[in-house]
Scaffold this motif. Structure first.
Motif, mmCIF file in Angstrom:
data_model
loop_
_atom_site.group_PDB
_atom_site.id
_atom_site.type_symbol
_atom_site.label_atom_id
_atom_site.label_comp_id
_atom_site.label_asym_id
_atom_site.label_seq_id
_atom_site.Cartn_x
_atom_site.Cartn_y
_atom_site.Cartn_z
ATOM 1 N N ILE A 96 2.140 6.696 -6.825
ATOM 2 C CA ILE A 96 1.192 7.712 -7.293
ATOM 3 C C ILE A 96 1.815 9.099 -7.164
ATOM 4 O O ILE A 96 1.677 9.940 -8.053
ATOM 5 N N ALA A 97 2.514 9.312 -6.049
ATOM 6 C CA ALA A 97 3.158 10.610 -5.827
ATOM 7 C C ALA A 97 4.241 10.881 -6.871
ATOM 8 O O ALA A 97 4.400 12.008 -7.335
ATOM 9 N N GLU A 156 2.470 1.715 -3.336
ATOM 10 C CA GLU A 156 1.506 2.232 -4.312
ATOM 11 C C GLU A 156 1.282 3.726 -4.121
ATOM 12 O O GLU A 156 1.222 4.479 -5.099
ATOM 13 N N GLN A 157 1.179 4.166 -2.866
ATOM 14 C CA GLN A 157 1.007 5.593 -2.588
ATOM 15 C C GLN A 157 2.217 6.390 -3.065
ATOM 16 O O GLN A 157 2.067 7.471 -3.657
ATOM 17 N N ALA A 158 3.398 5.861 -2.817
ATOM 18 C CA ALA A 158 4.617 6.536 -3.277
ATOM 19 C C ALA A 158 4.657 6.577 -4.794
ATOM 20 O O ALA A 158 5.069 7.577 -5.393
ATOM 21 N N ASP A 213 0.830 -1.207 0.000
ATOM 22 C CA ASP A 213 0.000 0.000 0.000
ATOM 23 C C ASP A 213 0.867 1.260 0.000
ATOM 24 O O ASP A 213 0.610 2.207 -0.753
ATOM 25 N N LEU A 214 1.895 1.272 0.854
ATOM 26 C CA LEU A 214 2.805 2.420 0.910
ATOM 27 C C LEU A 214 3.537 2.611 -0.414
ATOM 28 O O LEU A 214 3.713 3.740 -0.895
#
Length: 114
Positions: free
Chosen positions: A55-56, A51-53, A48-49
């Motif tokens: 996206i950023a 994936e968030q990174a 999850d982390l």
């Protein structure tokens, strides 16, 4: 109050020791199950982390896409391993209990006949 013979006392001690040993084995299996569950959860959270990174940084970035795909594949593989371990643990618990009950029944019968 019924008086127990020395042999019956010895068998009772063996029965208790066997019950304790079985309980320790089952506790070890529970700890291993918890560790695998924790590992699976950590992998999920890390994905999850990641994936968030991603996206950023930009989900269209080739390296981000490759990294996310590899991370998802790794998480899937860990999930499969965890599921297989859970099945193995369940079979092991069943085997330990069955074997233990058979052994305890024999000792109890021996104690009753002593």
């Amino acid at each position: 109050m019924r008086h127990l013979s020395a042999q019956q006392i010895e068998l009772e001690q063996k029965i208790r020791a066997h019950e304790d040993e079985t309980a320790e084995q089952l506790a070890t299996i529970r700890v291993l199950e918890e560790q695998w569950d924790d590992y699976r959860q950590v992998m999920r959270e890390n994905t999850d982390l990641f994936e968030q990174a991603g996206i950023a940084v930009g989900a269209d970035n080739y390296f981000v896409k490759r990294g996310l795909a590899a991370r998802r594949e790794l998480e899937s593989y860990v999930g499969q391993l965890a599921n297989e371990q859970a099945e193995l643990f369940a079979e092991t618990v069943s085997s330990i209990r069955s074997s233990s009950e058979e052994h305890l029944d024999r000792m109890r019968q021996e104690k009753a006949g002593a």
